[in-house]
Design a protein around this motif. Sequence first.
Motif, PDB file in Angstrom:
ATOM      1  N   THR A  63       3.567  89.209  51.279  1.00 52.95           N
ATOM      2  CA  THR A  63       4.229  89.842  52.230  1.00 52.95           C
ATOM      3  C   THR A  63       3.596  91.299  52.746  1.00 52.95           C
ATOM      4  N   LEU A  64       3.270  92.190  51.922  1.00 57.14           N
ATOM      5  CA  LEU A  64       2.856  93.290  52.369  1.00 57.14           C
ATOM      6  C   LEU A  64       1.434  93.069  53.225  1.00 57.14           C
ATOM      7  N   GLY A 111       2.122  92.054  56.516  1.00 56.03           N
ATOM      8  CA  GLY A 111       2.894  92.916  57.391  1.00 56.03           C
ATOM      9  C   GLY A 111       1.993  93.846  57.826  1.00 56.03           C
ATOM     10  N   PHE A 112       1.040  94.468  56.894  1.00 54.25           N
ATOM     11  CA  PHE A 112       0.108  95.706  57.134  1.00 54.25           C
ATOM     12  C   PHE A 112      -0.938  95.009  58.126  1.00 54.25           C
ATOM     13  N   SER A 117      13.597  91.633  59.804  1.00 57.39           N
ATOM     14  CA  SER A 117      12.282  91.191  60.520  1.00 57.39           C
ATOM     15  C   SER A 117      12.428  90.173  61.329  1.00 57.39           C
ATOM     16  N   ARG A 133       6.943  95.724  61.084  1.00 57.55           N
ATOM     17  CA  ARG A 133       7.372  97.079  60.494  1.00 57.55           C
ATOM     18  C   ARG A 133       8.682  96.772  59.572  1.00 57.55           C
ATOM     19  N   THR A 186       7.559  95.074  56.575  1.00 51.61           N
ATOM     20  CA  THR A 186       6.677  95.997  55.611  1.00 51.61           C
ATOM     21  C   THR A 186       7.469  97.135  54.994  1.00 51.61           C
ATOM     22  N   THR A 214      10.031  95.568  52.414  1.00 49.35           N
ATOM     23  CA  THR A 214       9.416  95.119  51.152  1.00 49.35           C
ATOM     24  C   THR A 214       8.736  96.229  50.293  1.00 49.35           C
TER      25      THR A 214
END
Length: 146
Positions: free
Chosen positions: A26-27, A30-31, A106, A117, A120, A123
């Motif tokens: 997920t990160l 997201g990033f 999200s 955002r 991220t 999470t």
Amino acid sequence: MATLYVILLTLHNINRWLVLLAGMWTLFRGFSGLSSGRAYTAADRRPVVAFVGTVSLQLVLGLLLFGFMGAQNMPVFAGARSSFQWEHLGLGVLAAVFATLASALSKRATGNPARFRAMTIWTVLSLVVALAGIPWWRPLLRFFNL
């Protein structure tokens, strides 16, 4: 009765790694979405759904263990600070709340950057809380005695 306890504890232990993997996935999405400015797609939604699912399963398994044995009789916390089982429970609930917020916010956010955002930030918070609640002194993979 002891066999059910061992099965639940083993599943809870193995699922911890699925939580961490789903959180890292997920990160990553997201990033990468935040830095690239790309559109939020179904492929970006999948990891956050997997993350909230694994965290929710972890919470259910933990609550079953907690209810099954009772806080005072849980041998996994033998030798630990007397308050750690309550910290473990509270941090698990908080991690699940943050993971759920990652998914819900999200999904509801308008605009791609806002979605990435929310995904991220929540999470990261969920993973930090989960990592703080893991009893690292216990075997990393209980089933394999590692």
